[in-house]
Design a protein around this motif. Structure first.
Motif, PDB file in Angstrom:
ATOM      1  N   LEU A 150      -4.856   1.497  -5.097  1.00 50.20           N
ATOM      2  CA  LEU A 150      -5.997   1.385  -4.196  1.00 50.20           C
ATOM      3  C   LEU A 150      -7.005   2.510  -4.440  1.00 50.20           C
ATOM      4  O   LEU A 150      -8.217   2.275  -4.467  1.00 50.20           O
ATOM      5  CB  LEU A 150      -5.527   1.389  -2.739  1.00 50.20           C
ATOM      6  CG  LEU A 150      -6.593   1.138  -1.694  1.00 50.20           C
ATOM      7  CD1 LEU A 150      -7.255  -0.224  -1.909  1.00 50.20           C
ATOM      8  CD2 LEU A 150      -5.995   1.234  -0.308  1.00 50.20           C
ATOM      9  N   THR A 151      -6.519   3.723  -4.631  1.00 48.15           N
ATOM     10  CA  THR A 151      -7.403   4.853  -4.916  1.00 48.15           C
ATOM     11  C   THR A 151      -8.188   4.608  -6.197  1.00 48.15           C
ATOM     12  O   THR A 151      -9.402   4.847  -6.260  1.00 48.15           O
ATOM     13  CB  THR A 151      -6.581   6.152  -5.045  1.00 48.15           C
ATOM     14  OG1 THR A 151      -5.912   6.391  -3.816  1.00 48.15           O
ATOM     15  CG2 THR A 151      -7.460   7.337  -5.374  1.00 48.15           C
ATOM     16  N   ASN A 152      -7.512   4.101  -7.224  1.00 47.06           N
ATOM     17  CA  ASN A 152      -8.199   3.840  -8.493  1.00 47.06           C
ATOM     18  C   ASN A 152      -9.147   2.641  -8.398  1.00 47.06           C
ATOM     19  O   ASN A 152     -10.179   2.627  -9.072  1.00 47.06           O
ATOM     20  CB  ASN A 152      -7.181   3.666  -9.621  1.00 47.06           C
ATOM     21  CG  ASN A 152      -6.572   4.998  -9.999  1.00 47.06           C
ATOM     22  OD1 ASN A 152      -7.282   5.963 -10.251  1.00 47.06           O
ATOM     23  ND2 ASN A 152      -5.260   5.071 -10.023  1.00 47.06           N
ATOM     24  N   ALA A 171     -10.899   2.023  -5.783  1.00 43.61           N
ATOM     25  CA  ALA A 171     -12.083   2.612  -5.145  1.00 43.61           C
ATOM     26  C   ALA A 171     -12.958   3.308  -6.189  1.00 43.61           C
ATOM     27  O   ALA A 171     -14.187   3.168  -6.179  1.00 43.61           O
ATOM     28  CB  ALA A 171     -11.661   3.596  -4.059  1.00 43.61           C
ATOM     29  N   ARG A 172     -12.331   4.014  -7.112  1.00 43.51           N
ATOM     30  CA  ARG A 172     -13.092   4.680  -8.179  1.00 43.51           C
ATOM     31  C   ARG A 172     -13.773   3.655  -9.079  1.00 43.51           C
ATOM     32  O   ARG A 172     -14.925   3.832  -9.488  1.00 43.51           O
ATOM     33  CB  ARG A 172     -12.175   5.571  -8.996  1.00 43.51           C
ATOM     34  CG  ARG A 172     -11.699   6.769  -8.225  1.00 43.51           C
ATOM     35  CD  ARG A 172     -10.747   7.594  -9.039  1.00 43.51           C
ATOM     36  NE  ARG A 172     -10.329   8.751  -8.261  1.00 43.51           N
ATOM     37  CZ  ARG A 172      -9.438   9.622  -8.661  1.00 43.51           C
ATOM     38  NH1 ARG A 172      -8.842   9.466  -9.831  1.00 43.51           N
ATOM     39  NH2 ARG A 172      -9.119  10.643  -7.904  1.00 43.51           N
ATOM     40  N   SER A 185     -16.221   1.230  -1.569  1.00 44.24           N
ATOM     41  CA  SER A 185     -16.833   2.526  -1.768  1.00 44.24           C
ATOM     42  C   SER A 185     -17.412   2.925  -0.461  1.00 44.24           C
ATOM     43  O   SER A 185     -17.750   3.848  -0.024  1.00 44.24           O
ATOM     44  CB  SER A 185     -17.885   2.461  -2.862  1.00 44.24           C
ATOM     45  OG  SER A 185     -18.938   1.613  -2.519  1.00 44.24           O
ATOM     46  N   SER A 195      -0.759   2.595  -3.064  1.00 43.30           N
ATOM     47  CA  SER A 195      -1.763   3.557  -2.606  1.00 43.30           C
ATOM     48  C   SER A 195      -2.497   4.191  -3.782  1.00 43.30           C
ATOM     49  O   SER A 195      -3.692   4.456  -3.712  1.00 43.30           O
ATOM     50  CB  SER A 195      -1.135   4.628  -1.719  1.00 43.30           C
ATOM     51  OG  SER A 195      -0.179   5.387  -2.432  1.00 43.30           O
ATOM     52  N   GLN A 196      -1.778   4.401  -4.893  1.00 47.74           N
ATOM     53  CA  GLN A 196      -2.418   4.941  -6.088  1.00 47.74           C
ATOM     54  C   GLN A 196      -3.351   3.902  -6.719  1.00 47.74           C
ATOM     55  O   GLN A 196      -4.446   4.228  -7.166  1.00 47.74           O
ATOM     56  CB  GLN A 196      -1.370   5.395  -7.105  1.00 47.74           C
ATOM     57  CG  GLN A 196      -0.502   6.542  -6.620  1.00 47.74           C
ATOM     58  CD  GLN A 196      -1.321   7.783  -6.292  1.00 47.74           C
ATOM     59  OE1 GLN A 196      -2.228   8.161  -7.022  1.00 47.74           O
ATOM     60  NE2 GLN A 196      -1.016   8.407  -5.168  1.00 47.74           N
ATOM     61  N   GLY A 228       0.822  -1.208   0.000  1.00 52.67           N
ATOM     62  CA  GLY A 228       0.000   0.000   0.000  1.00 52.67           C
ATOM     63  C   GLY A 228       0.848   1.247   0.000  1.00 52.67           C
ATOM     64  O   GLY A 228       0.410   2.295   0.448  1.00 52.67           O
ATOM     65  N   GLN A 276       3.032   9.453  -0.241  1.00 50.97           N
ATOM     66  CA  GLN A 276       1.871   8.684   0.190  1.00 50.97           C
ATOM     67  C   GLN A 276       1.061   9.508   1.176  1.00 50.97           C
ATOM     68  O   GLN A 276       1.452  10.596   1.557  1.00 50.97           O
ATOM     69  CB  GLN A 276       2.345   7.376   0.824  1.00 50.97           C
ATOM     70  CG  GLN A 276       3.157   6.530  -0.111  1.00 50.97           C
ATOM     71  CD  GLN A 276       3.952   5.462   0.614  1.00 50.97           C
ATOM     72  OE1 GLN A 276       3.589   5.038   1.697  1.00 50.97           O
ATOM     73  NE2 GLN A 276       5.041   5.037   0.017  1.00 50.97           N
ATOM     74  N   LEU A 277      -0.051   8.965   1.600  1.00 49.45           N
ATOM     75  CA  LEU A 277      -0.939   9.703   2.506  1.00 49.45           C
ATOM     76  C   LEU A 277      -0.568   9.478   3.967  1.00 49.45           C
ATOM     77  O   LEU A 277      -1.372   9.037   4.781  1.00 49.45           O
ATOM     78  CB  LEU A 277      -2.395   9.295   2.251  1.00 49.45           C
ATOM     79  CG  LEU A 277      -2.896   9.596   0.840  1.00 49.45           C
ATOM     80  CD1 LEU A 277      -4.304   9.059   0.657  1.00 49.45           C
ATOM     81  CD2 LEU A 277      -2.854  11.087   0.578  1.00 49.45           C
TER      82      LEU A 277
END
Length: 91
Positions: A33-35, A37-38, A91, A30-31, A25, A69-70
């Motif tokens: 994972l973000t995509n 989610a989208r 989501s 992490s990128q 992650g 990263q976040l």
């Protein structure tokens, strides 16, 4: 020669979420994972059951993670995730 394509009904009318195992992650993970989610939100909007994501990452947060990263300075020395995390329907 005539080509015949067969599409299983499961692909056309799925009954359960697609399972995704994400290893790491960090910067790239992490990128991704973000995509994911989208993608999950879009699939659900189209009537699909969405995604079931499991994230694996035993790494510790270092200064190199901050900015890419976040994570913030208060997260230094913490484990990215303490055990495999099932994000379920993300989501």
């Amino acid at each position: 020669m005539k080509r015949v394509h067969y599409t299983d009904s499961y692909l056309l009318v799925p009954q359960h979420p697609v399972t995704v195992n994400l290893i790491g992650g960090g910067g790239t993970g992490s990128q991704v994972l973000t995509n994911l989610a989208r993608l999950d939100v879009t699939l659900r909007a189209l009537g699909h059951p969405g995604l079931f994501v499991t994230l694996y990452d035993p790494d510790i947060v270092t200064e190199a993670n901050i900015g890419r990263q976040l994570f913030g300075y208060s997260d230094l020395s913490l484990i990215h995730i303490s055990e495999p995390t099932r994000l379920g329907m993300i989501s």
